[in-house]
Structure formats: C-alpha cells, structure tokens
Scaffold this motif. Structure first.
Motif, mmCIF file in Angstrom:
data_model
loop_
_atom_site.group_PDB
_atom_site.id
_atom_site.type_symbol
_atom_site.label_atom_id
_atom_site.label_comp_id
_atom_site.label_asym_id
_atom_site.label_seq_id
_atom_site.Cartn_x
_atom_site.Cartn_y
_atom_site.Cartn_z
ATOM 1 N N MET A 1 0.867 -1.171 0.000
ATOM 2 C CA MET A 1 0.000 0.000 0.000
ATOM 3 C C MET A 1 0.911 1.231 0.000
ATOM 4 N N TYR A 2 0.705 2.116 -0.928
ATOM 5 C CA TYR A 2 1.483 3.352 -0.990
ATOM 6 C C TYR A 2 0.608 4.489 -0.481
ATOM 7 N N LEU A 3 1.070 5.114 0.598
ATOM 8 C CA LEU A 3 0.309 6.156 1.273
ATOM 9 C C LEU A 3 0.938 7.515 1.033
ATOM 10 N N CYS A 4 0.090 8.487 0.790
ATOM 11 C CA CYS A 4 0.528 9.867 0.675
ATOM 12 C C CYS A 4 -0.050 10.642 1.854
ATOM 13 N N ALA A 5 0.698 11.584 2.369
ATOM 14 C CA ALA A 5 0.211 12.437 3.447
ATOM 15 C C ALA A 5 0.631 13.873 3.174
ATOM 16 N N SER A 6 -0.120 14.822 3.707
ATOM 17 C CA SER A 6 0.283 16.213 3.592
ATOM 18 C C SER A 6 0.083 16.910 4.930
ATOM 19 N N SER A 7 0.798 18.012 5.112
ATOM 20 C CA SER A 7 0.654 18.801 6.332
ATOM 21 C C SER A 7 0.918 20.268 6.014
ATOM 22 N N PRO A 8 0.393 21.168 6.870
ATOM 23 C CA PRO A 8 0.587 22.603 6.606
ATOM 24 C C PRO A 8 2.066 23.005 6.596
ATOM 25 N N GLY A 9 2.856 22.331 7.434
ATOM 26 C CA GLY A 9 4.284 22.584 7.521
ATOM 27 C C GLY A 9 4.973 21.309 7.927
ATOM 28 N N ALA A 10 6.305 21.374 8.066
ATOM 29 C CA ALA A 10 7.088 20.157 8.273
ATOM 30 C C ALA A 10 6.813 19.476 9.606
ATOM 31 N N ASN A 11 6.615 20.188 10.660
ATOM 32 C CA ASN A 11 6.472 19.583 11.987
ATOM 33 C C ASN A 11 5.046 19.584 12.491
ATOM 34 N N THR A 12 4.104 19.664 11.604
ATOM 35 C CA THR A 12 2.696 19.717 11.991
ATOM 36 C C THR A 12 2.016 18.393 11.679
ATOM 37 N N GLU A 13 0.771 18.253 12.113
ATOM 38 C CA GLU A 13 0.040 17.011 11.940
ATOM 39 C C GLU A 13 -0.063 16.633 10.474
ATOM 40 N N ALA A 14 0.228 15.373 10.182
ATOM 41 C CA ALA A 14 0.140 14.863 8.816
ATOM 42 C C ALA A 14 -1.195 14.155 8.621
ATOM 43 N N PHE A 15 -1.835 14.447 7.498
ATOM 44 C CA PHE A 15 -3.106 13.828 7.145
ATOM 45 C C PHE A 15 -2.859 12.860 5.993
ATOM 46 N N PHE A 16 -3.284 11.611 6.177
ATOM 47 C CA PHE A 16 -3.033 10.588 5.186
ATOM 48 C C PHE A 16 -4.212 10.422 4.230
ATOM 49 N N GLY A 17 -3.878 10.046 3.001
ATOM 50 C CA GLY A 17 -4.885 9.624 2.047
ATOM 51 C C GLY A 17 -5.248 8.166 2.283
ATOM 52 N N GLN A 18 -6.144 7.659 1.437
ATOM 53 C CA GLN A 18 -6.619 6.279 1.625
ATOM 54 C C GLN A 18 -5.659 5.257 1.045
#
Lengths: 113, 112
Positions: free
Chosen positions: A89-106
């Motif tokens: 499973m390949y997961l992508c995540a994004s966050s507002p900045g480098a040390n902030t909470e990361a939100f993952f895709g499905q």
C-alpha cells in the motif's frame, strides 16, 4: 474540505512494467510525504517534499523509484521495472508545515503479478 | 531497524473492555508520539498524540500514558465498542523532524 486524495485506489501491474501513483494533497499544505506500508507492517517513510523540491528522498528503496511535485501541489510517485516485492500500500500524506500534523490519504494498493 | 516496537500484534476484547497497546522506543530525540487508527482499505487517521512533558492525555474514550524514563507509552481504549475494531499504530517523531517512525501495528477486535 477535501482530504488527501490518491488515485488509483488499486493498481495491478505485470512485473517489469512502469507505474505512476498520484497524490492530491490538502489545498494549501506545503509539506507532502510518501510512505509505503507492507502487509501487517506500519508505514515506512519514502520521500518528503517541501514545496516543489524533494527535501529528503532517503527512504526510496532504489533508483527504480522516483517522485515529483512540479507545481508544489500534486505529486506523482513513479516506479520503473516493477518487481513483485514492490507490492504494497502506498500512502501519501500532507501537512501545513514540516512539523505539523500529517493527514493521510486512503492509499493506493499496488499489486505486481 | 524498527525504531518503535509495538505489542501485542493483535488482541480481542469484549464490548466494554479496555484494550491496552504498548510501545517502546530507544531514540531519546523523539518528542512527539501520535497514535493512528486504520480501518481496512483506508489510510491511517490521527487519533491522539502526546509530547513527553505530560504523563497522560485523554481524548474521549482514548487515553495515552507516557513513561519518559522507561521510554514507553501506551494507548488505552475505555469502554471499547465494536466500531473501535481497527488496526492501531503508534508512531514517533523527533523535534524539528518530519519523518514519522511507526510501530508494526496492533489489530484490535471488539466483540459485541
């Protein structure tokens, strides 16, 4: 507000083929990450983008793997000459900045046959 | 080399029970410890997170206990419900870092 979107959800490919996996991060998030999750394991870091540049690609397993983020938004993970061991499973995540909470895709479930 | 060790691999509890998941780490640079919940076919979703300056944090029915000297932390799910059945991952990140190091995951099954 949409979350992180990954396409396709599932990809089956033959050994030796080339595949591209797409990630649409949350709008405005400058940081983007790719992780790989093998069956029964936790996600493992592959690559991190801050804006358009790959700030850290130390997790990419070999030179068959490459990722781009040309306009600082959508990212594509590219795998050349796929091998059965790339199945995961390949997961992508994004966050507002480098040390902030990361939100993952499905995730994109890649199966190499 | 796995930087965060998680146990057990799986556990089953009855509805209302309290599943407890334990994690241990060695890297003293870690200063952010999130827990993620993952349902089949979905990506991990952040559940709750703690920093080492507190020993316990509660959010709803989820509680993290943190023992800095032992380099261990755990997740308790109070009054567990069948809808809590999922795989739970602990993770850790160092100060000013961006990479998360994940445990191997614990599959929790809550029986009705």
């Amino acid at each position: 507000g949409a979350g992180v979107s990954q396409t396709p959800s599932n990809k089956v490919t033959e050994k030796g083929k080339y595949v591209e996996l797409r990630c649409d991060p949350i709008s405005g998030h400058t940081a983007l990450y790719w992780y790989r999750q093998s069956l029964g394991q936790g996600p493992e870091f592959l690559i991190y983008f801050q804006g358009t540049g790959a700030a850290d690609d130390s997790g990419l397993p070999n030179d068959r793997f490459f990722a781009v983020r040309p306009e600082g938004s959508v990212s594509t993970l590219k795998i050349q000459r796929t091998e059965r061991g790339d199945s995961a499973m390949y997961l992508c995540a994004s966050s507002p900045g480098a040390n902030t909470e990361a939100f993952f895709g499905q995730g994109t479930r890649l199966t190499v046959v | 080399q796995q930087q965060v060790k998680q146990s057990p691999q799986s556990l089953i509890v009855q509805k209302g029970g309290i599943p407890i998941i334990n994690c241990a780490y060695e890297n003293t640079a870690f200063d952010y410890f999130p827990w993620y919940q993952q349902f089949p076919g979905k990506g991990p979703a952040l559940l709750i997170a703690i920093r080492p300056d507190v020993s316990e944090k509660k959010e709803g029915r989820f509680t993290i206990s943190f023992n800095k000297s032992a380099k261990q932390f755990s997740l308790h799910i109070m009054d567990s419900q069948p809808g809590d059945s999922a795989t739970y991952f602990c993770a850790a990140r160092a100060l000013n870092d961006y990479k998360l190091s994940f445990g191997a995951g614990t599959t929790v099954t809550v029986r009705a």
